[in-house]
Design a protein around this motif. Structure first.
Motif, PDB file in Angstrom:
ATOM      1  N   VAL A 226       0.845  -1.305  -0.094  1.00 42.15           N
ATOM      2  CA  VAL A 226      -0.129   0.053  -0.086  1.00 42.15           C
ATOM      3  C   VAL A 226       0.931   1.239   0.002  1.00 42.15           C
ATOM      4  N   PHE A 227       0.753   2.072  -1.090  1.00 43.12           N
ATOM      5  CA  PHE A 227       1.458   3.356  -1.046  1.00 43.12           C
ATOM      6  C   PHE A 227       0.682   4.436  -0.362  1.00 43.12           C
ATOM      7  N   ASP A 228       0.951   4.893   0.762  1.00 43.00           N
ATOM      8  CA  ASP A 228       0.121   5.812   1.516  1.00 43.00           C
ATOM      9  C   ASP A 228       0.560   7.038   1.057  1.00 43.00           C
ATOM     10  N   MET A 229      -0.436   7.956   0.112  1.00 39.78           N
ATOM     11  CA  MET A 229      -0.107   9.013  -0.544  1.00 39.78           C
ATOM     12  C   MET A 229      -0.741  10.259   0.196  1.00 39.78           C
TER      13      MET A 229
ATOM     14  N   GLY B 241       0.959 -10.493  -6.274  1.00 40.18           N
ATOM     15  CA  GLY B 241       0.826  -9.446  -5.468  1.00 40.18           C
ATOM     16  C   GLY B 241       0.253  -8.102  -6.088  1.00 40.18           C
ATOM     17  N   GLU B 242       0.190  -7.167  -5.465  1.00 37.39           N
ATOM     18  CA  GLU B 242      -0.217  -5.842  -6.081  1.00 37.39           C
ATOM     19  C   GLU B 242       0.281  -4.579  -5.236  1.00 37.39           C
ATOM     20  N   LEU B 243       0.480  -3.508  -6.064  1.00 38.32           N
ATOM     21  CA  LEU B 243       0.768  -2.290  -5.538  1.00 38.32           C
ATOM     22  C   LEU B 243      -0.665  -1.372  -5.525  1.00 38.32           C
ATOM     23  N   VAL B 244      -1.398  -0.928  -4.459  1.00 44.85           N
ATOM     24  CA  VAL B 244      -2.330  -0.152  -4.219  1.00 44.85           C
ATOM     25  C   VAL B 244      -1.963   1.199  -3.601  1.00 44.85           C
ATOM     26  N   LEU B 245      -2.843   2.214  -4.216  1.00 45.49           N
ATOM     27  CA  LEU B 245      -2.475   3.670  -3.789  1.00 45.49           C
ATOM     28  C   LEU B 245      -3.562   4.327  -2.757  1.00 45.49           C
ATOM     29  N   ALA B 246      -3.140   4.834  -1.740  1.00 42.91           N
ATOM     30  CA  ALA B 246      -4.350   5.376  -0.559  1.00 42.91           C
ATOM     31  C   ALA B 246      -4.299   6.668  -0.563  1.00 42.91           C
ATOM     32  N   ASN B 247      -5.522   7.411  -0.640  1.00 39.42           N
ATOM     33  CA  ASN B 247      -5.600   8.597  -0.362  1.00 39.42           C
ATOM     34  C   ASN B 247      -4.746   9.685  -1.441  1.00 39.42           C
TER      35      ASN B 247
ATOM     36  N   GLY C 232      -4.967  16.233  -7.913  1.00 38.71           N
ATOM     37  CA  GLY C 232      -4.352  16.775  -9.186  1.00 38.71           C
ATOM     38  C   GLY C 232      -3.470  15.510  -9.678  1.00 38.71           C
ATOM     39  N   ILE C 233      -2.769  14.619  -8.771  1.00 38.14           N
ATOM     40  CA  ILE C 233      -2.042  13.676  -9.280  1.00 38.14           C
ATOM     41  C   ILE C 233      -2.917  12.457  -9.795  1.00 38.14           C
ATOM     42  N   LYS C 234      -4.222  12.271  -9.355  1.00 35.69           N
ATOM     43  CA  LYS C 234      -5.267  11.305  -9.946  1.00 35.69           C
ATOM     44  C   LYS C 234      -5.664  11.856 -11.235  1.00 35.69           C
ATOM     45  N   ASP C 235      -5.791  12.947 -11.252  1.00 37.46           N
ATOM     46  CA  ASP C 235      -6.261  13.575 -12.594  1.00 37.46           C
ATOM     47  C   ASP C 235      -5.298  13.314 -13.863  1.00 37.46           C
ATOM     48  N   SER C 236      -3.963  13.577 -13.255  1.00 40.06           N
ATOM     49  CA  SER C 236      -2.914  13.610 -14.498  1.00 40.06           C
ATOM     50  C   SER C 236      -2.830  12.056 -14.761  1.00 40.06           C
ATOM     51  N   LEU C 237      -2.750  11.113 -13.853  1.00 41.11           N
ATOM     52  CA  LEU C 237      -2.633   9.781 -14.149  1.00 41.11           C
ATOM     53  C   LEU C 237      -3.671   9.260 -15.067  1.00 41.11           C
TER      54      LEU C 237
ATOM     55  N   SER D 272      -5.791   3.396 -14.613  1.00 40.66           N
ATOM     56  CA  SER D 272      -6.301   2.001 -14.547  1.00 40.66           C
ATOM     57  C   SER D 272      -5.331   0.972 -14.240  1.00 40.66           C
ATOM     58  N   TYR D 273      -4.383   1.317 -13.899  1.00 42.87           N
ATOM     59  CA  TYR D 273      -2.974   0.289 -13.484  1.00 42.87           C
ATOM     60  C   TYR D 273      -3.001  -0.194 -11.968  1.00 42.87           C
ATOM     61  N   PHE D 274      -3.965   0.985 -11.176  1.00 40.27           N
ATOM     62  CA  PHE D 274      -3.789   1.002  -9.745  1.00 40.27           C
ATOM     63  C   PHE D 274      -5.230   1.034  -9.090  1.00 40.27           C
ATOM     64  N   LYS D 275      -5.285  -0.007  -8.194  1.00 42.38           N
ATOM     65  CA  LYS D 275      -6.481   0.506  -7.536  1.00 42.38           C
ATOM     66  C   LYS D 275      -6.367   1.485  -6.548  1.00 42.38           C
ATOM     67  N   THR D 276      -7.239   2.407  -6.092  1.00 46.76           N
ATOM     68  CA  THR D 276      -7.062   3.397  -5.288  1.00 46.76           C
ATOM     69  C   THR D 276      -7.950   3.265  -4.191  1.00 46.76           C
ATOM     70  N   PHE D 277      -7.714   3.808  -2.853  1.00 44.46           N
ATOM     71  CA  PHE D 277      -8.497   3.756  -1.755  1.00 44.46           C
ATOM     72  C   PHE D 277      -8.471   5.075  -1.165  1.00 44.46           C
ATOM     73  N   GLU D 278      -9.654   5.250  -0.543  1.00 44.50           N
ATOM     74  CA  GLU D 278      -9.895   6.509   0.016  1.00 44.50           C
ATOM     75  C   GLU D 278      -9.073   6.867   1.389  1.00 44.50           C
ATOM     76  N   ASP D 279      -8.895   5.691   1.933  1.00 42.43           N
ATOM     77  CA  ASP D 279      -7.943   5.724   3.138  1.00 42.43           C
ATOM     78  C   ASP D 279      -7.280   4.608   3.520  1.00 42.43           C
ATOM     79  N   VAL D 280      -6.017   4.559   4.108  1.00 43.80           N
ATOM     80  CA  VAL D 280      -5.045   3.542   4.303  1.00 43.80           C
ATOM     81  C   VAL D 280      -5.662   2.360   4.758  1.00 43.80           C
ATOM     82  N   THR D 281      -6.662   2.547   5.528  1.00 44.59           N
ATOM     83  CA  THR D 281      -7.417   1.033   6.467  1.00 44.59           C
ATOM     84  C   THR D 281      -7.958   0.296   5.509  1.00 44.59           C
ATOM     85  N   ALA D 282      -8.884   0.992   4.574  1.00 42.65           N
ATOM     86  CA  ALA D 282      -9.495   0.385   3.571  1.00 42.65           C
ATOM     87  C   ALA D 282      -8.301  -0.247   2.495  1.00 42.65           C
ATOM     88  N   ALA D 283      -7.293   0.102   2.376  1.00 45.87           N
ATOM     89  CA  ALA D 283      -6.332  -0.541   1.278  1.00 45.87           C
ATOM     90  C   ALA D 283      -5.792  -1.595   2.141  1.00 45.87           C
ATOM     91  N   VAL D 284      -5.397  -1.394   3.473  1.00 49.46           N
ATOM     92  CA  VAL D 284      -5.023  -2.497   4.112  1.00 49.46           C
ATOM     93  C   VAL D 284      -5.885  -3.830   4.008  1.00 49.46           C
TER      94      VAL D 284
END
Lengths: 142, 109
Positions: free
Chosen positions: B44-47, B72-78, B82-87, B94-106
């Motif tokens: 989980v990458f806590d952003m 396995g998988e790398l997922v992005l949290a929070n 601006g970063i999300k829009d440019s991605l 589409s290459y990454f699942k994103t989560f609103e917070d770290v707890t949900a990602a874990v």
């Protein structure tokens, strides 16, 4: 029009970002427009350092910010080897993860993020990259 | 660049702050490779505190995702808007699942 000189180092990217951000905000750009300017200028500067000069060195990157009536014009000057923007391949987007290749994204992002992107090169002036971001028209509350 | 990692039962959370650009993307890459070298492929990458990411940073995440998958998988949290829009603009969202917070990602793993 304020111009600031930076030396050719990736460690200066944050200072470059802070510099253009100041004028982007002054030009009345909204958060998303400011981010677009930050990203486009960062990608342009990184390209100059990594591909233009090819290394960190004392050479110049001069950046002029021109706050205009409808947005911000950023002009970046450098003395690196000239290049032909048309020769940069368009990146393959929306392809499967295993097929994506790290190339051409910087130039693509600049074009996507900014409203105008123009590159010129000549022996006297070096390379000049001009990018413009217009401010979104907003309703004025009365 | 200050990077912290926290190990959980089924994944490791990596957290950093500020901006990620050509000057510090190699350090981020090293840290992610060290996690994978320890046998962890769920990351989980806590952003939460990352406010800028240039394409140099994205390539690090893309490389990491390629290494983690399958198995396995790398997922992005929070992730910052601006970063999300440019991605998304360049089709990389589409290459990454994103989560609103770290707890949900874990909890995903």
């Amino acid at each position: 029009m304020p111009t600031k000189r930076f030396t050719c180092s990736l460690n200066n990217l944050e200072q470059i970002c802070d510099y253009v951000t100041h004028y982007a905000v002054q030009a009345g750009l909204n958060d998303s427009e400011v981010y677009a300017v930050q990203l486009a200028v960062d990608e342009a500067s990184t390209n100059i350092i990594e591909h233009g000069y090819g290394q960190e060195c004392p050479s110049r990157i001069d950046i002029t910010c021109d706050v205009q009536d409808d947005g911000l014009k950023v002009v970046i000057y450098d003395d690196a080897e000239p290049f032909n923007p048309e020769s940069v391949p368009e990146p393959e987007v929306n392809v499967p993860l295993e097929d994506i290749k790290p190339r051409g994204l910087g130039m693509f992002l600049m074009r996507q993020m900014m409203d105008e992107v123009n590159y010129e090169s000549n022996k006297a002036m070096g390379n000049t990259l001009t990018m413009v971001k217009h401010r979104t028209k907003r309703k004025v509350s009365k | 660049m200050d990077i912290q990692t926290t190990d959980f039962k089924r994944c490791t959370v990596l957290k950093t702050n500020g901006r990620i650009d050509g000057s510090n993307a190699p350090q981020l890459s090293q840290e992610l490779k060290a996690i994978i070298a320890n046998g962890v492929k769920n990351i989980v990458f806590d952003m939460t505190d990352v406010n800028f990411m240039a394409s140099a940073g994205w390539w690090v995440l893309i490389d990491t995702q390629k290494t983690c998958k399958p198995g396995g998988e790398l997922v992005l949290a929070n992730i910052d808007q601006g970063i999300k829009d440019s991605l998304n603009l360049v089709g990389m969202g589409s290459y990454f699942k994103t989560f609103e917070d770290v707890t949900a990602a874990v909890g995903y793993f």
